[in-house]
Motif scaffolding. Structure first.
Motif, PDB file in Angstrom:
ATOM      1  N   LEU A 255       0.869  -1.177   0.000  1.00  0.00           N
ATOM      2  CA  LEU A 255       0.000   0.000   0.000  1.00  0.00           C
ATOM      3  C   LEU A 255       0.905   1.226   0.000  1.00  0.00           C
TER       4      LEU A 255
ATOM      5  N   ASP B 106       0.637   4.495  -1.576  1.00  0.00           N
ATOM      6  CA  ASP B 106      -0.120   5.501  -2.314  1.00  0.00           C
ATOM      7  C   ASP B 106       0.544   6.870  -2.240  1.00  0.00           C
TER       8      ASP B 106
ATOM      9  N   VAL C 215      -6.381   1.020  -2.646  1.00  0.00           N
ATOM     10  CA  VAL C 215      -5.474   2.156  -2.796  1.00  0.00           C
ATOM     11  C   VAL C 215      -5.600   2.702  -4.209  1.00  0.00           C
TER      12      VAL C 215
ATOM     13  N   ALA D  98       3.539  -0.976   3.805  1.00  0.00           N
ATOM     14  CA  ALA D  98       2.751   0.223   3.552  1.00  0.00           C
ATOM     15  C   ALA D  98       3.491   1.451   4.054  1.00  0.00           C
ATOM     16  N   ILE D  99       3.052   2.614   3.572  1.00  0.00           N
ATOM     17  CA  ILE D  99       3.530   3.856   4.146  1.00  0.00           C
ATOM     18  C   ILE D  99       3.166   3.856   5.625  1.00  0.00           C
TER      19      ILE D  99
ATOM     20  N   ARG E 196      -0.374   4.185   7.402  1.00  0.00           N
ATOM     21  CA  ARG E 196      -1.445   3.942   6.416  1.00  0.00           C
ATOM     22  C   ARG E 196      -2.423   2.882   6.902  1.00  0.00           C
TER      23      ARG E 196
END
Length: 384
Positions: free
Chosen positions: A305, A307, A339, A356-357, A360
């Protein structure tokens, strides 16, 4: 009796406009006999990454020379671009660059272990040390080039050498590591860690007059019961450490030990045309699919993820959260959000490892933060 003053920064990370530029003005008011930096000066900001990408010798070397640092030591991030790169920077540095426990893979010291500065007739011995957790913090490539040995053993060896072979009046240890205990009371703040052993060094070596540390980006001051003046000087030159001693023939007295707040006085560093070139560099376009591909190759997982929305290098840098820009999460498919335009086919009841970031996904599903200078890595591998 002679009065000696020491000034110090740490973990500047190449940030020029958050306090560093005011140092010459400060030193006109609070004079210092020695100016030291405690490591991670050259790496860790977008400007530092620009300097690596565009210059053989970083403009930060010129900055250090112009500020007239007397002594500097390496921090763990100063080796992020490799040993050869750091040695090239040091070759143009006017300051003494020291570290007692950084060795190459053959066990040979890379830099001098210590330096002795004669100040007003007083011989000041300064010893550099790095965190023993370096191997956990660096890339595999760097781990193949260098090793950081036990700082206690290295310090003991240097002190024995000084006692047998040198003459000195004051001992300063510049240690790129942090604290787990209150330096004055010994009260435990964090679990014991080989990464942060400043308090333990003061406990083990009562002959130290001063210990400067950093690494954690915290600020602390204190005087250990052994009468060791202690400073932890924050990051990005937001603070400036100042110590003053009265040195007698048979003893030393601490007369000042404090931090000065520079952040409220911050001005832009006078870079001249270099600033314009740097700003143009930040405007380069990025291809987010290239960045995602590099992350996927480096950090295997069931899904991602990522984004990011950045269009330029400057925007991408601003999106990242240091020191953990990415994290591993473990959660069922039904909790994984979609996402943007990405179509992710996850079984609602099956658990997946997701990169993921950071932030997130729910913190309750966090498994591990990825300690990574992501912007620097993307620049180093031209992955944008």
């Amino acid at each position: 009796m002679t009065q000696i003053s020491i000034a110090a920064t740490t973990d500047v990370h190449g940030f020029l406009d958050e306090g560093l530029a005011i140092i010459p003005t400060v030193l006109e008011v609070v004079t210092a006999d020695l100016l030291m930096d405690n490591g991670d000066f050259f790496v860790g900001s977008p400007f530092a990454a620009y300097s690596y990408d565009q210059k053989m010798i970083s403009p930060l070397v010129t900055v250090a020379n112009d500020l007239a640092y007397d002594v500097m030591i390496p921090g763990n991030h100063d080796l992020d671009f490799g040993l050869a790169w750091l040695q090239r920077q040091v070759s143009e540095l006017k300051a003494d660059y020291i570290c007692a426990n950084l060795k190459d893979i053959s066990g040979t010291p890379i830099f001098p272990a210590y330096t002795i500065k004669s100040v007003k007739g007083v011989k000041v011995a300064i010893i550099g040390l790095m965190t023993a957790a370096f191997n956990q913090l660096c890339s595999r490539k760097v781990a193949e080039e260098v090793v950081v040995e036990n700082p206690f053993v290295a310090l003991q060896d240097v002190l024995e050498h000084l006692n047998n072979e040198e003459s000195y009046d004051l001992v300063i240890v510049s240690y790129h590591g942090g604290l787990t205990n209150d330096p004055e009371t010994g009260a435990t703040w964090f679990y014991p860690s080989m990464e942060d052993q400043a308090y333990q060094l003061m406990e083990a070596f009562p002959e130290i007059n001063s210990l400067i540390c950093g690494h954690q980006h915290f600020t602390n001051t204190g005087i250990h019961p052994h009468q060791t003046a202690f400073l932890q000087v924050g990051t990005r030159a937001h603070y400036f450490g100042l110590q003053r001693f009265k040195v007698y023939e048979d003893h030393t007295e601490i007369i000042e030990n404090r931090l000065l707040n520079l952040r409220n006085q911050a001005i832009d560093y006078p870079l001249g045309p270099e600033r314009t070139m740097y700003q143009s560099w930040l405007q380069q376009n990025v291809t987010l699919s290239n960045i995602q591909s590099w992350i996927e190759h480096r950090y295997p997982a069931d899904g991602y993820l990522l984004d990011f929305s950045a269009r330029t290098l400057g925007e991408f840098s601003a999106e990242l959260s240091a020191p953990f820009p990415l994290s591993y999460y473990y959660l069922p498919g039904k909790e994984i959000p979609s996402v943007s335009d990405q179509v992710l086919a996850f079984d609602p009841d099956h658990f997946y490892s997701i990169v993921a970031i950071t932030g997130r996904l729910p913190q309750t599903r966090l498994r591990e933060g990825v300690l990574l200078p992501l912007f620097d890595e993307i620049i180093k591998h031209t992955a944008y």
